[in-house]
Design a protein around this motif. Structure first.
Motif, PDB file in Angstrom:
ATOM      1  N   ASP A  23       7.944  20.488   4.225  1.00 20.36           N
ATOM      2  CA  ASP A  23       7.049  20.033   3.163  1.00 20.36           C
ATOM      3  C   ASP A  23       6.251  18.796   3.543  1.00 20.36           C
ATOM      4  OD1 ASP A  23       9.007  18.150   3.209  1.00 20.36           O
ATOM      5  OD2 ASP A  23       9.789  18.582   1.199  1.00 20.36           O
ATOM      6  N   SER A  24       6.333  18.354   4.803  1.00 18.71           N
ATOM      7  CA  SER A  24       5.591  17.193   5.310  1.00 18.71           C
ATOM      8  C   SER A  24       5.932  15.908   4.577  1.00 18.71           C
ATOM      9  CB  SER A  24       4.068  17.444   5.233  1.00 18.71           C
ATOM     10  OG  SER A  24       3.697  18.485   6.098  1.00 18.71           O
ATOM     11  N   LYS A  25       7.133  15.853   3.971  1.00 22.24           N
ATOM     12  CA  LYS A  25       7.556  14.632   3.306  1.00 22.24           C
ATOM     13  C   LYS A  25       8.113  13.669   4.347  1.00 22.24           C
ATOM     14  CE  LYS A  25       6.583  15.958  -0.861  1.00 22.24           C
ATOM     15  NZ  LYS A  25       5.490  15.343  -1.619  1.00 22.24           N
ATOM     16  N   GLY A  26       7.816  12.388   4.169  1.00 26.24           N
ATOM     17  CA  GLY A  26       8.257  11.393   5.131  1.00 26.24           C
ATOM     18  C   GLY A  26       9.263  10.428   4.547  1.00 26.24           C
ATOM     19  N   ARG A  27       9.928   9.693   5.435  1.00 27.75           N
ATOM     20  CA  ARG A  27      10.815   8.623   5.025  1.00 27.75           C
ATOM     21  C   ARG A  27      10.038   7.315   5.066  1.00 27.75           C
ATOM     22  NH1 ARG A  27      16.061   8.624   8.583  1.00 27.75           N
ATOM     23  NH2 ARG A  27      16.566   6.993   7.046  1.00 27.75           N
ATOM     24  N   HIS A  28      10.530   6.321   4.323  1.00 30.68           N
ATOM     25  CA  HIS A  28       9.885   5.015   4.329  1.00 30.68           C
ATOM     26  C   HIS A  28      10.093   4.339   5.679  1.00 30.68           C
ATOM     27  CE1 HIS A  28       8.822   4.994   0.143  1.00 30.68           C
ATOM     28  NE2 HIS A  28      10.056   5.186  -0.242  1.00 30.68           N
ATOM     29  N   THR A  29       9.019   4.167   6.462  1.00 27.82           N
ATOM     30  CA  THR A  29       9.114   3.394   7.691  1.00 27.82           C
ATOM     31  C   THR A  29       8.731   1.948   7.426  1.00 27.82           C
ATOM     32  OG1 THR A  29       6.879   4.138   8.268  1.00 27.82           O
ATOM     33  CG2 THR A  29       8.717   5.351   9.209  1.00 27.82           C
ATOM     34  N   THR A  30       7.904   1.706   6.429  1.00 29.22           N
ATOM     35  CA  THR A  30       7.621   0.362   5.955  1.00 29.22           C
ATOM     36  C   THR A  30       8.446   0.163   4.694  1.00 29.22           C
ATOM     37  OG1 THR A  30       5.358   0.427   6.808  1.00 29.22           O
ATOM     38  CG2 THR A  30       5.842  -1.227   5.140  1.00 29.22           C
ATOM     39  N   THR A  31       9.366  -0.800   4.713  1.00 33.51           N
ATOM     40  CA  THR A  31      10.275  -0.984   3.585  1.00 33.51           C
ATOM     41  C   THR A  31       9.856  -2.129   2.670  1.00 33.51           C
ATOM     42  OG1 THR A  31      11.704  -2.400   4.940  1.00 33.51           O
ATOM     43  CG2 THR A  31      12.225  -0.039   4.859  1.00 33.51           C
ATOM     44  N   ARG A  32       8.962  -2.998   3.155  1.00 33.32           N
ATOM     45  CA  ARG A  32       8.445  -4.071   2.325  1.00 33.32           C
ATOM     46  C   ARG A  32       6.944  -4.184   2.532  1.00 33.32           C
ATOM     47  NH1 ARG A  32      13.134  -6.914   4.309  1.00 33.32           N
ATOM     48  NH2 ARG A  32      14.648  -7.302   2.652  1.00 33.32           N
ATOM     49  N   ARG A  33       6.249  -4.615   1.497  1.00 33.19           N
ATOM     50  CA  ARG A  33       4.820  -4.868   1.634  1.00 33.19           C
ATOM     51  C   ARG A  33       4.628  -6.050   2.580  1.00 33.19           C
ATOM     52  NH1 ARG A  33       5.839  -2.873  -3.394  1.00 33.19           N
ATOM     53  NH2 ARG A  33       6.572  -4.839  -4.265  1.00 33.19           N
ATOM     54  N   THR A  34       3.794  -5.846   3.612  1.00 33.19           N
ATOM     55  CA  THR A  34       3.695  -6.822   4.691  1.00 33.19           C
ATOM     56  C   THR A  34       2.237  -7.093   5.040  1.00 33.19           C
ATOM     57  OG1 THR A  34       5.780  -6.006   5.604  1.00 33.19           O
ATOM     58  CG2 THR A  34       4.433  -7.377   7.030  1.00 33.19           C
ATOM     59  N   LEU A  35       1.874  -8.376   5.119  1.00 33.29           N
ATOM     60  CA  LEU A  35       0.537  -8.792   5.519  1.00 33.29           C
ATOM     61  C   LEU A  35       0.524  -9.041   7.018  1.00 33.29           C
ATOM     62  CD1 LEU A  35      -2.275  -9.674   4.232  1.00 33.29           C
ATOM     63  CD2 LEU A  35      -1.422 -12.018   4.512  1.00 33.29           C
ATOM     64  N   LEU A  36      -0.390  -8.356   7.720  1.00 33.84           N
ATOM     65  CA  LEU A  36      -0.458  -8.426   9.176  1.00 33.84           C
ATOM     66  C   LEU A  36      -1.807  -8.990   9.605  1.00 33.84           C
ATOM     67  CD1 LEU A  36       0.971  -4.859   9.834  1.00 33.84           C
ATOM     68  CD2 LEU A  36       2.209  -7.014  10.073  1.00 33.84           C
ATOM     69  N   PRO A  37      -1.850 -10.217  10.125  1.00 35.14           N
ATOM     70  CA  PRO A  37      -3.113 -10.779  10.602  1.00 35.14           C
ATOM     71  C   PRO A  37      -3.630 -10.024  11.821  1.00 35.14           C
ATOM     72  CG  PRO A  37      -1.444 -12.484  10.293  1.00 35.14           C
ATOM     73  CD  PRO A  37      -0.736 -11.169  10.229  1.00 35.14           C
ATOM     74  N   LEU A  38      -4.946  -9.913  11.918  1.00 42.39           N
ATOM     75  CA  LEU A  38      -5.576  -9.289  13.072  1.00 42.39           C
ATOM     76  C   LEU A  38      -6.051 -10.362  14.042  1.00 42.39           C
ATOM     77  CD1 LEU A  38      -7.640  -6.530  11.217  1.00 42.39           C
ATOM     78  CD2 LEU A  38      -5.490  -6.263  12.461  1.00 42.39           C
ATOM     79  N   PRO A  39      -5.981 -10.115  15.332  1.00 42.83           N
ATOM     80  CA  PRO A  39      -6.340 -11.137  16.328  1.00 42.83           C
ATOM     81  C   PRO A  39      -7.769 -11.647  16.180  1.00 42.83           C
ATOM     82  CG  PRO A  39      -5.179  -9.315  17.365  1.00 42.83           C
ATOM     83  CD  PRO A  39      -5.472  -8.882  15.960  1.00 42.83           C
ATOM     84  N   THR A  40      -8.684 -10.791  15.706  1.00 46.82           N
ATOM     85  CA  THR A  40     -10.087 -11.190  15.579  1.00 46.82           C
ATOM     86  C   THR A  40     -10.434 -11.658  14.177  1.00 46.82           C
ATOM     87  OG1 THR A  40     -10.685  -8.876  15.153  1.00 46.82           O
ATOM     88  CG2 THR A  40     -10.813  -9.642  17.426  1.00 46.82           C
ATOM     89  N   GLY A  41      -9.440 -11.809  13.329  1.00 51.82           N
ATOM     90  CA  GLY A  41      -9.677 -12.225  11.942  1.00 51.82           C
ATOM     91  C   GLY A  41      -9.544 -11.057  11.000  1.00 51.82           C
ATOM     92  N   GLY A  42      -9.177 -11.362   9.770  1.00 54.54           N
ATOM     93  CA  GLY A  42      -8.897 -10.317   8.802  1.00 54.54           C
ATOM     94  C   GLY A  42      -7.424  -9.951   8.834  1.00 54.54           C
ATOM     95  N   ALA A  43      -7.037  -9.046   7.947  1.00 52.19           N
ATOM     96  CA  ALA A  43      -5.623  -8.681   7.859  1.00 52.19           C
ATOM     97  C   ALA A  43      -5.471  -7.286   7.295  1.00 52.19           C
ATOM     98  CB  ALA A  43      -4.870  -9.683   6.975  1.00 52.19           C
ATOM     99  N   LEU A  44      -4.374  -6.655   7.668  1.00 50.17           N
ATOM    100  CA  LEU A  44      -3.942  -5.395   7.070  1.00 50.17           C
ATOM    101  C   LEU A  44      -2.757  -5.689   6.165  1.00 50.17           C
ATOM    102  CD1 LEU A  44      -3.932  -3.047  10.205  1.00 50.17           C
ATOM    103  CD2 LEU A  44      -5.734  -3.276   8.498  1.00 50.17           C
ATOM    104  N   LEU A  45      -2.701  -5.036   5.024  1.00 53.38           N
ATOM    105  CA  LEU A  45      -1.535  -5.157   4.151  1.00 53.38           C
ATOM    106  C   LEU A  45      -0.935  -3.768   4.026  1.00 53.38           C
ATOM    107  CD1 LEU A  45      -1.385  -7.319   0.906  1.00 53.38           C
ATOM    108  CD2 LEU A  45       0.153  -5.405   1.381  1.00 53.38           C
ATOM    109  N   ASP A  46       0.178  -3.583   4.734  1.00 48.08           N
ATOM    110  CA  ASP A  46       0.861  -2.288   4.777  1.00 48.08           C
ATOM    111  C   ASP A  46       1.857  -2.213   3.628  1.00 48.08           C
ATOM    112  OD1 ASP A  46       1.567   0.202   5.682  1.00 48.08           O
ATOM    113  OD2 ASP A  46       2.892  -0.531   7.273  1.00 48.08           O
ATOM    114  N   THR A  47       1.901  -1.086   2.963  1.00 50.11           N
ATOM    115  CA  THR A  47       2.800  -0.913   1.815  1.00 50.11           C
ATOM    116  C   THR A  47       3.758   0.239   2.070  1.00 50.11           C
ATOM    117  OG1 THR A  47       1.342   0.639   0.653  1.00 50.11           O
ATOM    118  CG2 THR A  47       0.985  -1.711   0.245  1.00 50.11           C
ATOM    119  N   PRO A  48       4.970   0.189   1.504  1.00 50.81           N
ATOM    120  CA  PRO A  48       5.869   1.342   1.592  1.00 50.81           C
ATOM    121  C   PRO A  48       5.256   2.535   0.876  1.00 50.81           C
ATOM    122  CG  PRO A  48       7.028  -0.623   0.813  1.00 50.81           C
ATOM    123  CD  PRO A  48       5.569  -0.929   0.765  1.00 50.81           C
ATOM    124  N   GLY A  49       5.736   3.721   1.194  1.00 56.32           N
ATOM    125  CA  GLY A  49       5.242   4.911   0.511  1.00 56.32           C
ATOM    126  C   GLY A  49       5.432   4.806  -0.997  1.00 56.32           C
TER     127      GLY A  49
END
Length: 346
Positions: free
Chosen positions: A241-267
């Motif tokens: 069914d293409s269901k996945g497990r949580h690989t990201t368990t907490r919402r996390t802010l990730l700075p980018l080397p050139t500026g800006g950021a990604l905010l990854d969230t759990p499923g």
């Protein structure tokens, strides 16, 4: 994500807050928040929340901070992506979050626990990417819910199709565009590199891009592709069914080397809407347009005479399943408002 991974993304002990989006507007708010804050007030941005504290990016590096008391209002409690003022307080070893600066945007859903309360998924996003995987059928009703929450943040919203290498004929991409009426759609592939430059460009100008989607949708792979290295574990999905497990368990802010950021969230499994933070007009633009011709300004688009929406359904301008979906979400919001009013009265 491990502490080592965050440090690797951060790129050293010193990290310029301007790279995370700090500007003169935030500095003005910091000045106001510092009044009575404590000793050595300084600004920071929350990278991750824990049960007992917060990882915070500051000009001196990443710190662990706490709050003096639990905030009873969930909308005022510190969340990942928030800009905060830290201070030193007597008899407390860690820096204390003395204030949360007023947010410019917030991704908010109804708390999945059985209580009438909101939950902030991400703060101060400039762009919200609603990620759908090409390894599964598009669920229009789930997509509409996710879009309502995303548009309610007042950030720019993009629907991102991941794993495009699994859709060589473009069938899933066509399904997605048909379901995402009036939405900006970007097709990506972490393995092939398709669309990754366009996704990365959304962080230009030190903007923050939030990735929102169900487990196994491909968010972690996109994070790694934009960063250029594996900072987030990639999960395995079930073949059936293409269901996945949580690989990201907490919402996390990730700075980018050139500026800006990604905010990854759990499923996100439960996508309950919260009044004031869900935008149905942006999700159903054809219904909003038809509503402009309604005879009554408070038309519920159900049984009222002269309803432009029911007329649009009859002539095929608005699809029947779309108005039914709109009504279901509108009813949900109204039920939550009633529930909150009763809770406040008690």
């Amino acid at each position: 994500m491990s502490d080592e991974a965050i440090t690797a993304v951060q790129g050293g002990e010193l990290f310029g807050l301007e790279g995370l989006g700090w500007d003169a507007g935030w500095a003005d708010l910091q000045h106001d928040a510092e009044v009575g804050a404590g000793t050595d007030p300084r600004a920071g941005r929350i990278a991750r929340t824990h049960r007992v504290g917060f990882d915070v990016f500051t000009r001196a590096g990443r710190l662990f901070a706490v709050t003096k008391a639990r905030q009873r209002d969930p909308m005022r409690a510190p969340a990942t992506g928030d800009w905060v003022v830290l201070a030193d307080v007597a008899d407390i070893d860690e820096p204390v979050i003395a204030g949360v600066l007023d947010r410019r945007s917030a991704v908010v859903r109804r708390d999945p626990a059985d209580r009438a309360a909101p939950q902030v998924l991400a703060a101060n996003a400039d762009v919200v990417a609603v990620v759908q995987g090409a390894d599964r059928p598009i669920n229009p009703r789930r997509l509409e819910r996710q879009l309502a929450v995303a548009h309610g943040s007042e950030a720019r919203v993009v629907v991102v199709l991941s794993k495009s290498d699994l859709d060589p004929d473009g069938d899933v991409a066509r399904q997605l565009r048909q379901a995402a009426i009036g939405q900006e759609v970007l097709v990506t592939g972490a393995n092939s590199g398709v669309g990754i430059d366009e996704l990365d460009a959304m962080t230009e100008g030190c903007r923050t891009l939030v990735l929102l989607g169900e487990s196994g949708a491909g968010k972690s792979s996109l994070v790694n592709a934009v960063l250029g290295h594996e900072a987030t574990a990639v999960g395995v999905v079930r073949e059936g069914d293409s269901k996945g497990r949580h690989t990201t368990t907490r919402r996390t802010l990730l700075p980018l080397p050139t500026g800006g950021a990604l905010l990854d969230t759990p499923g996100v499994r439960a996508v309950g809407l919260w009044p004031g933070w869900a935008d149905l007009d942006a999700v159903f633009p054809e219904i909003a347009e038809a509503a402009e011709s309604c005879r009554f300004s408070d038309c519920s688009h159900r049984r009222e005479p002269g309803c432009g929406v029911t007329g649009a359904v009859e002539d095929g301008t608005v699809l029947a399943d779309r108005i039914e979906a709109w009504r279901a979400l509108d009813d949900e919001l109204e039920a939550t408002r009633t529930e909150v009013e009763r809770k406040d009265w008690r």
